[in-house]
Motif scaffolding. Structure first.
Motif, PDB file in Angstrom:
ATOM      1  N   SER A 191       0.730  -1.185  -0.004  1.00 64.46           N
ATOM      2  CA  SER A 191       0.178  -0.031   0.086  1.00 64.46           C
ATOM      3  C   SER A 191       0.791   1.302   0.065  1.00 64.46           C
ATOM      4  N   GLN A 212      -0.184   0.390 -11.189  1.00 67.35           N
ATOM      5  CA  GLN A 212      -0.593  -0.484  -9.948  1.00 67.35           C
ATOM      6  C   GLN A 212      -1.113  -1.697 -10.386  1.00 67.35           C
ATOM      7  N   TYR A 217      -0.640  -2.938  -5.694  1.00 67.17           N
ATOM      8  CA  TYR A 217      -0.680  -2.244  -4.536  1.00 67.17           C
ATOM      9  C   TYR A 217      -1.986  -1.204  -4.403  1.00 67.17           C
ATOM     10  N   SER A 218      -2.315  -1.129  -3.081  1.00 64.80           N
ATOM     11  CA  SER A 218      -3.517  -0.331  -3.313  1.00 64.80           C
ATOM     12  C   SER A 218      -2.764   1.130  -2.973  1.00 64.80           C
ATOM     13  N   SER A 220      -3.513   5.555  -2.409  1.00 60.57           N
ATOM     14  CA  SER A 220      -4.174   6.614  -1.980  1.00 60.57           C
ATOM     15  C   SER A 220      -3.686   7.996  -1.985  1.00 60.57           C
ATOM     16  N   HIS A 292     -14.772  -1.735  -7.866  1.00 57.57           N
ATOM     17  CA  HIS A 292     -14.081  -0.837  -6.791  1.00 57.57           C
ATOM     18  C   HIS A 292     -13.450   0.030  -7.258  1.00 57.57           C
ATOM     19  N   SER A 331      -1.091   2.391   5.879  1.00 57.63           N
ATOM     20  CA  SER A 331      -0.310   2.438   4.809  1.00 57.63           C
ATOM     21  C   SER A 331       0.978   2.011   4.938  1.00 57.63           C
TER      22      SER A 331
END
Length: 429
Positions: A191, A212, A217-218, A220, A292, A331
């Motif tokens: 993340s 990505q 990974y996520s 933000s 999502h 994170s």
């Protein structure tokens, strides 16, 4: 004493490099520019593929002062046999990597630039009316002293990290200025969170969003700003980067200048329209096959607290200032695109009682960047850093750096070596 120079530049970034070119080409003065790094590199951590300079190629080091100069960007293209390719490229802006290569080309051609040399101290010799400059050759460890008739402080900026989180940082927190050097390690995490909302934050977000799916990974993106807003690119709006506006702004009282700066936020800061478009388009395409959201994006959130959860992850507490509530977010890696602050040398701080200050951190400067000494002196110090409060929108703009350098050259030569252009805008200030 090793030698005497008429003008000594401390630091070699685009501002001082442009001044070095104008002085070498247009005057007979003995000048020397010193840089502690071993070579010319401009924001190496942000030289991402497909990113462009935020100003047109005409805003190179010298064109606005002398379009016939040997050191124009167009002449760089000509000597690199890239002029036709650039013509077919058919763009007014230029790739950031190519701008960096252009700077390196100019630095290699100039005889008055010296790298791997650190200026450790500058003091004023009142009797002889010049500056004593202590230097260290970082390759040979030799120390020596120069004397200089004038000094130009072009020491640039350094990463800004909010004081509220500075003591909590670890190796998992990377400032945007070091992004490329750490991108491989960042993308190996599960993340990643970006903090900030300027052009650098947007470019990093787009780069991470692009990769990505490959790394998994996520992602933000948080900012304390009210939103992810575009930079002002309207033609009347960018007249704020004209010499006329800088002169108008400089003449305002200090309090009014400080009040005006936030109002100019969309001109000084913000994200390029094409960058925002690319981000949204990629987000939209990713959303077609997935229920999502590809990333968590949230404004009005200021990072206030960091807690380590385990060996790999952190709990980040953001304050949503409009709702006056907290947002908790986990994170593994965090990128701080939190901007920069002026890098002021210690020797300037040691002189602080010799010149006037408009606030505790903002010294008073003339339109050409001269510090205003309490006792007038023949030998001047010109500041190219920490002058936003004096020059407004033009303080860090590459185009207006040329105009400021023209004024410096004209002052040290005592004549209009490079006349300042007038009548550039349709609007009045």
């Amino acid at each position: 004493m090793k030698e005497h120079v008429d003008v000594l530049g401390v630091g070699i970034g685009p501002f001082n490099l442009g001044l070095a070119a104008l002085l070498e080409e247009g005057t007979e003065l003995n000048c020397l520019f010193l840089e502690k790094h071993t070579s010319m590199h401009w924001h190496p951590g942000m030289l991402l593929d497909m990113t462009d300079l935020q100003v047109p190629f005409l805003a190179d080091l010298v064109t606005f002062a002398n379009p016939k100069s040997e050191y124009t960007f167009l002449n760089y293209l000509h000597e690199q046999e890239r002029l036709y390719a650039f013509y077919f490229f058919n763009r007014f802006d230029i790739p950031r990597k190519e701008y960096n290569a252009y700077l390196q080309w100019v630095a290699s051609k100039l005889t008055n630039c010296q790298f791997a040399t650190n200026v450790t101290d500058v003091t004023y010799d009142l009797k002889n009316e010049y500056y004593l400059v202590s230097c260290e050759n970082l390759q040979t460890n030799e120390t020596y002293m120069l004397s200089a008739g004038h000094v130009v402080m072009g020491t640039g900026s350094k990463p800004l990290v909010p004081a509220s989180i500075k003591e909590s940082l670890t190796e998992d927190f990377v400032h945007s200025s070091q992004y490329i050097q750490n991108s491989e390690d960042l993308k190996a995490a599960g993340s990643i969170t970006i903090v900030g909302s300027g052009q650098s934050a947007a470019e990093i977000f787009y780069d991470l969003l692009h990769d990505q799916e490959r790394f998994g990974y996520s992602l933000s993106w948080f900012t304390r700003s009210a939103g992810f807003f575009q930079m002002e690119e309207g033609k009347l709006g960018i007249e704020m980067f004209s010499p006329e506006y800088v002169e108008y702004f400089h003449e305002l009282p200090f309090s009014q200048r400080k009040e005006a700066l936030p109002l100019l936020g969309s001109i000084r800061n913000g994200i390029q329209v094409k960058t925002l478009k690319n981000i949204y388009d990629l987000l939209y395409h990713r959303s077609i096959e997935s229920p999502h959201r590809p990333a968590h994006i949230q404004a009005m959130c200021e990072l206030n607290e960091i807690k380590r959860l385990d060996s790999k992850s952190y709990d980040l507490t953001f304050h949503q200032w409009q709702k006056d509530s907290n947002v908790s977010h986990h994170s593994e890696k965090i990128i701080l695109a939190t901007g920069y602050k002026p890098a002021i040398p210690e020797w300037i701080e040691q002189m602080r009682n010799e010149f006037e200050w408009e606030s505790e951190k903002e010294f008073k400067v003339e339109l050409d960047g001269r510090l205003v000494f309490k006792e007038p002196r023949k030998a001047q110090i010109f500041a190219l850093s920490n002058v936003v409060h004096a020059h407004g929108t033009g303080a860090t703009n590459l185009q207006l750096a040329v105009q400021r350098n023209q004024r410096i050259v004209n002052y040290v030569t005592g004549e209009e070596t490079y006349p300042i252009s007038r009548g550039n805008t349709f609007q009045q200030f």
